[in-house]
Scaffold this active site. Structure first.
Site, PDB file in Angstrom:
ATOM      1  N   CYS A   3       0.862  -1.189   0.000  1.00  0.00           N
ATOM      2  CA  CYS A   3       0.000   0.000   0.000  1.00  0.00           C
ATOM      3  C   CYS A   3       0.895   1.235   0.000  1.00  0.00           C
ATOM      4  O   CYS A   3       1.720   1.422   0.898  1.00  0.00           O
ATOM      5  CB  CYS A   3      -0.904  -0.003   1.235  1.00  0.00           C
ATOM      6  SG  CYS A   3      -1.781   1.556   1.487  1.00  0.00           S
ATOM      7  N   CYS A   6       0.636   3.364   3.218  1.00  0.00           N
ATOM      8  CA  CYS A   6       1.285   2.714   4.365  1.00  0.00           C
ATOM      9  C   CYS A   6       2.800   2.872   4.271  1.00  0.00           C
ATOM     10  O   CYS A   6       3.474   3.102   5.287  1.00  0.00           O
ATOM     11  CB  CYS A   6       0.894   1.236   4.432  1.00  0.00           C
ATOM     12  SG  CYS A   6      -0.750   0.936   5.137  1.00  0.00           S
ATOM     13  N   ASP A  29      -0.452  16.845  -1.127  1.00  0.00           N
ATOM     14  CA  ASP A  29      -0.711  16.011  -2.293  1.00  0.00           C
ATOM     15  C   ASP A  29       0.365  16.286  -3.346  1.00  0.00           C
ATOM     16  O   ASP A  29       0.733  17.428  -3.595  1.00  0.00           O
ATOM     17  CB  ASP A  29      -2.109  16.295  -2.869  1.00  0.00           C
ATOM     18  CG  ASP A  29      -2.566  15.207  -3.819  1.00  0.00           C
ATOM     19  OD1 ASP A  29      -3.512  14.480  -3.473  1.00  0.00           O
ATOM     20  OD2 ASP A  29      -1.970  15.081  -4.923  1.00  0.00           O
ATOM     21  N   HIS A  97      -6.229   3.359   0.375  1.00  0.00           N
ATOM     22  CA  HIS A  97      -6.019   3.613   1.815  1.00  0.00           C
ATOM     23  C   HIS A  97      -6.811   4.884   2.100  1.00  0.00           C
ATOM     24  O   HIS A  97      -6.525   5.934   1.496  1.00  0.00           O
ATOM     25  CB  HIS A  97      -4.516   3.778   2.093  1.00  0.00           C
ATOM     26  CG  HIS A  97      -4.150   4.045   3.528  1.00  0.00           C
ATOM     27  ND1 HIS A  97      -3.184   3.301   4.206  1.00  0.00           N
ATOM     28  CD2 HIS A  97      -4.572   4.985   4.414  1.00  0.00           C
ATOM     29  CE1 HIS A  97      -3.051   3.777   5.444  1.00  0.00           C
ATOM     30  NE2 HIS A  97      -3.877   4.803   5.592  1.00  0.00           N
ATOM     31  N   HIS A  99      -8.351   8.234   2.726  1.00  0.00           N
ATOM     32  CA  HIS A  99      -7.720   9.546   2.871  1.00  0.00           C
ATOM     33  C   HIS A  99      -8.738  10.625   2.547  1.00  0.00           C
ATOM     34  O   HIS A  99      -9.631  10.427   1.725  1.00  0.00           O
ATOM     35  CB  HIS A  99      -6.491   9.684   1.965  1.00  0.00           C
ATOM     36  CG  HIS A  99      -6.756   9.366   0.522  1.00  0.00           C
ATOM     37  ND1 HIS A  99      -6.821   8.069   0.063  1.00  0.00           N
ATOM     38  CD2 HIS A  99      -6.991  10.154  -0.540  1.00  0.00           C
ATOM     39  CE1 HIS A  99      -7.078   8.081  -1.239  1.00  0.00           C
ATOM     40  NE2 HIS A  99      -7.199   9.336  -1.637  1.00  0.00           N
TER      41      HIS A  99
HETATM   42  P1  AMP Z   1      -7.649   9.447  -4.796  1.00  0.00           P
HETATM   43  O1  AMP Z   1      -7.640   9.523  -6.294  1.00  0.00           O
HETATM   44  O2  AMP Z   1      -8.837  10.084  -4.154  1.00  0.00           O
HETATM   45  O3  AMP Z   1      -7.398   8.033  -4.331  1.00  0.00           O
HETATM   46  O4  AMP Z   1      -6.446  10.343  -4.304  1.00  0.00           O
HETATM   47  C1  AMP Z   1      -5.127   9.903  -4.300  1.00  0.00           C
HETATM   48  C2  AMP Z   1      -4.275  11.124  -4.202  1.00  0.00           C
HETATM   49  O5  AMP Z   1      -2.971  10.736  -3.822  1.00  0.00           O
HETATM   50  C3  AMP Z   1      -4.146  11.902  -5.528  1.00  0.00           C
HETATM   51  O6  AMP Z   1      -4.618  13.229  -5.343  1.00  0.00           O
HETATM   52  C4  AMP Z   1      -2.654  11.842  -5.813  1.00  0.00           C
HETATM   53  O7  AMP Z   1      -2.158  13.031  -6.384  1.00  0.00           O
HETATM   54  C5  AMP Z   1      -2.061  11.593  -4.440  1.00  0.00           C
HETATM   55  N1  AMP Z   1      -0.772  10.930  -4.425  1.00  0.00           N
HETATM   56  C6  AMP Z   1      -0.398   9.851  -5.148  1.00  0.00           C
HETATM   57  N2  AMP Z   1       0.857   9.501  -4.846  1.00  0.00           N
HETATM   58  C7  AMP Z   1       1.285  10.388  -3.904  1.00  0.00           C
HETATM   59  C8  AMP Z   1       2.503  10.567  -3.186  1.00  0.00           C
HETATM   60  N3  AMP Z   1       3.567   9.758  -3.374  1.00  0.00           N
HETATM   61  N4  AMP Z   1       2.582  11.600  -2.313  1.00  0.00           N
HETATM   62  C9  AMP Z   1       1.528  12.425  -2.132  1.00  0.00           C
HETATM   63  N5  AMP Z   1       0.360  12.305  -2.762  1.00  0.00           N
HETATM   64  C10 AMP Z   1       0.238  11.309  -3.644  1.00  0.00           C
HETATM   65 ZN    ZN Z   2      -2.381   1.439   3.642  1.00  0.00          ZN
END
Ligand code: AMP
Ligand code: ZN
Length: 113
Positions: A3, A6, A29, A97, A99
């Site tokens: 994950c 995680c 983000d 996960h 969020h």
């Molecule tokens: P969701 O599409 O609602 O699952 O949101 C996932 C979010 O995680 C997206 O807005 C991505 O830009 C963000 N994301 C993906 N990888 C990372 C990372 N390594 N660090 C910070 N944010 C991330």
């Molecule tokens: Zn997780």
């Protein structure tokens, strides 16, 4: 468990940490959709909003309390903010996960989708 979030919480993948305590983690983000775009997540793995139940509802309450009292507190949040969680395929959840997106810094769209 394989994950992404995680691994970020464990420090195995770098992130820009904004806030953390024993149970909650907040980072910027990587692909911001607004001038301020934070992600707030439980440190314990919960797959999505569909997995919230009596056993873990307390952490969700703590997340919202933390947003209100610790995270969305600066002047950049004074004019308001949005908290969003995407769930499942139709909700376009890309990271499995739980969020909460916290968006601020400009007048956001008056449409949710
Ligand atoms: P969701 O599409 O609602 O699952 O949101 C996932 C979010 O995680 C997206 O807005 C991505 O830009 C963000 N994301 C993906 N990888 C990372 C990372 N390594 N660090 C910070 N944010 C991330
Ligand atoms: Zn997780």
């Amino acid at each position: 468990m394989d994950c992404l979030f995680c691994k970020i919480i464990a420090g195995e993948i770098p992130s820009t940490v904004v806030y953390e305590d024993d149970t909650v983690f907040c980072m910027k983000d990587i692909n911001p959709q607004a001038p301020i775009h934070l992600l707030v997540l439980p440190k314990a793995h919960i797959a999505s909003a569909a997995e919230i139940g009596p056993e873990n509802a307390g952490i969700v309450a703590h997340i919202f309390e933390t947003i209100a009292t610790r995270i969305a507190v600066g002047p950049e949040f004074a004019d308001g903010f949005r908290v969003v969680t995407n769930c499942g395929e139709n909700g376009c959840q890309s990271v499995k996960h739980l969020h909460f997106h916290v968006l601020a810094g400009e007048k956001l769209s008056d449409r949710m989708a």
